[in-house]
Write an enzyme that holds these catalytic residues in place. Structure first.
Site, PDB file in Angstrom:
ATOM      1  CG  ASP A  91       3.079   2.804  -1.152  1.00 30.85           C
ATOM      2  OD1 ASP A  91       2.017   2.599  -0.523  1.00 30.85           O
ATOM      3  OD2 ASP A  91       4.112   2.131  -0.984  1.00 30.85           O
ATOM      4  CG  ASN A  93      12.764  -5.606  -2.819  1.00 33.92           C
ATOM      5  OD1 ASN A  93      12.184  -5.064  -1.877  1.00 33.92           O
ATOM      6  ND2 ASN A  93      12.481  -5.321  -4.077  1.00 33.92           N
ATOM      7  CG  HIS A 122       9.807  -2.655  -1.262  1.00 32.94           C
ATOM      8  ND1 HIS A 122       9.358  -3.454  -2.293  1.00 32.94           N
ATOM      9  CD2 HIS A 122       8.823  -2.712  -0.321  1.00 32.94           C
ATOM     10  CE1 HIS A 122       8.176  -3.956  -1.980  1.00 32.94           C
ATOM     11  NE2 HIS A 122       7.833  -3.522  -0.787  1.00 32.94           N
ATOM     12  CD  GLU A 167      10.532  -2.184  -5.594  1.00 32.10           C
ATOM     13  OE1 GLU A 167      11.153  -2.791  -4.678  1.00 32.10           O
ATOM     14  OE2 GLU A 167       9.434  -2.576  -6.015  1.00 32.10           O
TER      15      GLU A 167
END
Ligand code: F6R
Length: 244
Positions: A67, A136, A138, A143
């Site tokens: 990313d 979380n 990801h 996400e």
């Protein structure tokens, strides 16, 4: 999924490096998928050490990063491009033309995503994809709520992710709101996945990954259960909450 538990961050990093080194010593043109963030820094140090000791060469290695922030110049110290230069690439003999990251400054971001997918496909897929995991769940910047069939795409970053990453910036306001990330399906096409998990703050994410049976887009890492070749290397602090 196979879980390897090690004592601490350093052992996790060294163990992870041994998988990468085995690959690059045994394959003519290996393809690595790489991550940024705190988790893989130690791994990169061990790879650099192996290079400096003459035990490894990266000359024939191709890399694809997961990313990059949208809107950030590659020269910005907080770009993932800069992270990779500083933490890995500039210290080894890898050819700059063989290291790929999405271009977050592309004028046409959709075209950039498509182009990135084509580059990965043309490289015959990633042999080992290194992953960290967000609090979380990801993976990459996929996400919660991201479709499991997503390919490389532009994402709006979760506030919790921006908060977590603000430690690298002067203030939260400076943390970009978007990123380009490999999609979940793109990640799942890697031949092998090496997921690194370190520290007490990741313990709940590891419990959810290993002990909660649900495979749900609400916790993106849960899809890894469906991948045939995942190795998780977790340190004691991250494994503390596991029931066995
Ligand atoms: C980084 C990435 C992210 C991180 C995750 C964990 O390229 O894609 O998914 O792996 O946010 O970050 P750290 O390692 O900083 O805890």
């Amino acid at each position: 999924m196979k879980l390897i538990t090690v004592k601490n961050y350093d052992e996790m990093s060294q163990k992870a490096s041994s998988f990468i080194l085995d690959l690059i010593q045994s394959k003519e043109k290996p393809v690595l998928g790489l991550a940024t963030g705190s988790t893989p820094e130690g791994l990169y140090k061990y790879l650099i050490k192996a290079y400096e000791e003459g035990k490894a060469s990266f000359q024939h290695v191709t890399t694809f990063n997961l990313d990059e922030y949208v809107g950030m110049e590659r020269t910005d110290a907080n770009s993932y491009y800069s992270f990779m230069q500083e933490n890995f690439f500039k210290h080894v003999d890898i050819s700059p033309s063989q290291t790929f990251l999405p271009n977050g400054k592309a004028v046409d971001l959709q075209a950039e995503c498509k182009n990135y997918e084509e580059l990965i496909a043309n490289a015959n897929q990633v042999d080992i994809q290194v992953l960290g995991v967000g609090l979380n769940g990801h993976i990459g910047f996929n996400e919660p709520g991201t479709s499991f069939s997503s390919r490389t795409h532009v994402v709006d970053l979760d506030e919790s992710t921006r908060q977590a990453n603000s430690r690298f910036f002067e203030s939260l306001d400076e943390v970009p709101t978007q990123a380009i990330t490999m999609g979940i399906e793109t990640i799942m096409e890697s031949k092998m996945i090496l997921l690194l998990v370190s520290g007490e703050q990741k313990a709940e994410a590891l419990v959810r990954l290993l002990e909660d049976n649900a495979i749900t887009e609400d916790f993106p890492a849960s899809i890894l259960r469906e991948h045939p070749n995942v190795i998780i290397i977790a340190d004691e602090a991250a494994s503390n909450h596991l029931s066995k």
